[in-house]
Scaffold this active site. Structure first.
Site, PDB file in Angstrom:
ATOM      1  N   ASN A   1      40.728  66.625  16.055  1.00 40.34           N
ATOM      2  CA  ASN A   1      41.810  66.054  16.852  1.00 40.34           C
ATOM      3  C   ASN A   1      41.164  65.251  17.977  1.00 40.34           C
ATOM      4  OD1 ASN A   1      43.972  65.520  18.510  1.00 40.34           O
ATOM      5  ND2 ASN A   1      44.293  67.653  19.147  1.00 40.34           N
TER       6      ASN A   1
ATOM      7  N   GLY B   1      39.810  73.211  25.330  1.00 36.40           N
ATOM      8  CA  GLY B   1      39.028  72.391  26.256  1.00 36.40           C
ATOM      9  C   GLY B   1      38.403  73.156  27.410  1.00 36.40           C
TER      10      GLY B   1
END
Ligand code: PGA
Length: 254
Positions: free
Chosen positions: A13, A176
């Site tokens: 992604n 993240g």
């Protein structure tokens, strides 16, 4: 009940990253996706929409899949700035990520909307990668399983099959951040998802729907995460932007 194992899927992604020069990254991925690797694992790259068609052309003949990161519910119309599932299909995309936590957080997407978008993806012949996952607060208050089960039920429409649906479990707090849940926690959530899939896709497809883990997957933790029960692949953000790192994650399966 089928006991056949699904084919693993490693999906990248790219989020809002990548310019035309990033085609060199796809070249690198293509080079590493040899026939021997392709025998064992499916690989999907989801660049920003601006690169979708170029990537589809570039990936032709390699066996790599290309996908988008969101779509509208309608096929066309007065929806400025939006992209339909039909447009993704027309651009050469075969997959679309839906309900990513960043869409849920920054664009207010609800399970009901993700469900409608998944219907749209299926209408256009795309495979939907439906994302679900709890926040840190929900995990800390012991609600992770309940949250994930409720998102799954709300986001997956009738008519979903092992061919047109992939589930990605992505704990919001692991995206993240470099943090990952314990393998035991991943196994627990994936088992809960597997159990509930029977009501959504039926017993023949229950064990064939790919359930990906996502959130800070990198070369150093990929083997452990991918070796966990009911983990059929990974949805990779940051590490998918570097061909060498992404291929190292692919190699952890292959
Ligand atoms: P990350 O992102 O690998 O950078 O944590 C995963 C995702 O958001 O799909």
């Amino acid at each position: 009940m089928s006991t056949e194992k699904p084919r693993p899927l490693i999906a990248g992604n790219w989020k809002m990253n990548g310019l035309r020069a990033s085609q060199s990254v796809l070249d690198g991925i293509r080079e590493g996706y040899t026939a021997a690797v392709a025998k064992k694992v499916d690989v999907l790259v989801c660049p920003p929409t601006t690169l979708l068609h170029a990537f589809a052309v570039q990936a032709a003949g390699s066996g790599l899949y290309i996908g988008a990161q969101d779509c509208h519910t309608k096929a066309s119309g007065a929806y400025t700035g939006d992209i339909s599932a039909e447009m993704i299909q027309d651009s050469g995309g075969q997959y679309v990520i839906l309900g990513h936590s960043e869409r849920r957080q920054y664009h207010g997407e609800t399970d009901a909307l993700v469900n409608e978008k998944t219907v749209a993806a299926h209408r256009a012949g795309l495979t939907a990668v439906v994302c679900i996952g709890e926040t840190r607060e929900e995990r800390e208050s012991g609600k992770a399983i309940a949250v994930v089960k409720s998102q799954l039920k709300g986001s997956v429409p009738a008519g979903s099959t092992a061919q047109n649906l992939v589930i990605a479990y992505e704990p919001v707090w692991a995206i993240g951040t470099g943090l990952t849940p314990t393998v035991a926690d991943v196994a627990e959530v994936h088992a809960a998802i597997r159990e509930d899939l029977i009501a959504l896709v039926g017993k023949d497809d229950q064990y064939l729907v790919r359930i990906l883990y996502g959130g800070s997957v990198k070369p150093s933790n990929a083997a452990e995460l991918l070796g966990t029960a009911n983990v059929d692949g990974a949805l990779v953000g940051g590490a998918s932007l570097v061909a060498k790192d992404f291929l190292a994650i692919v190699a952890a399966v292959a």
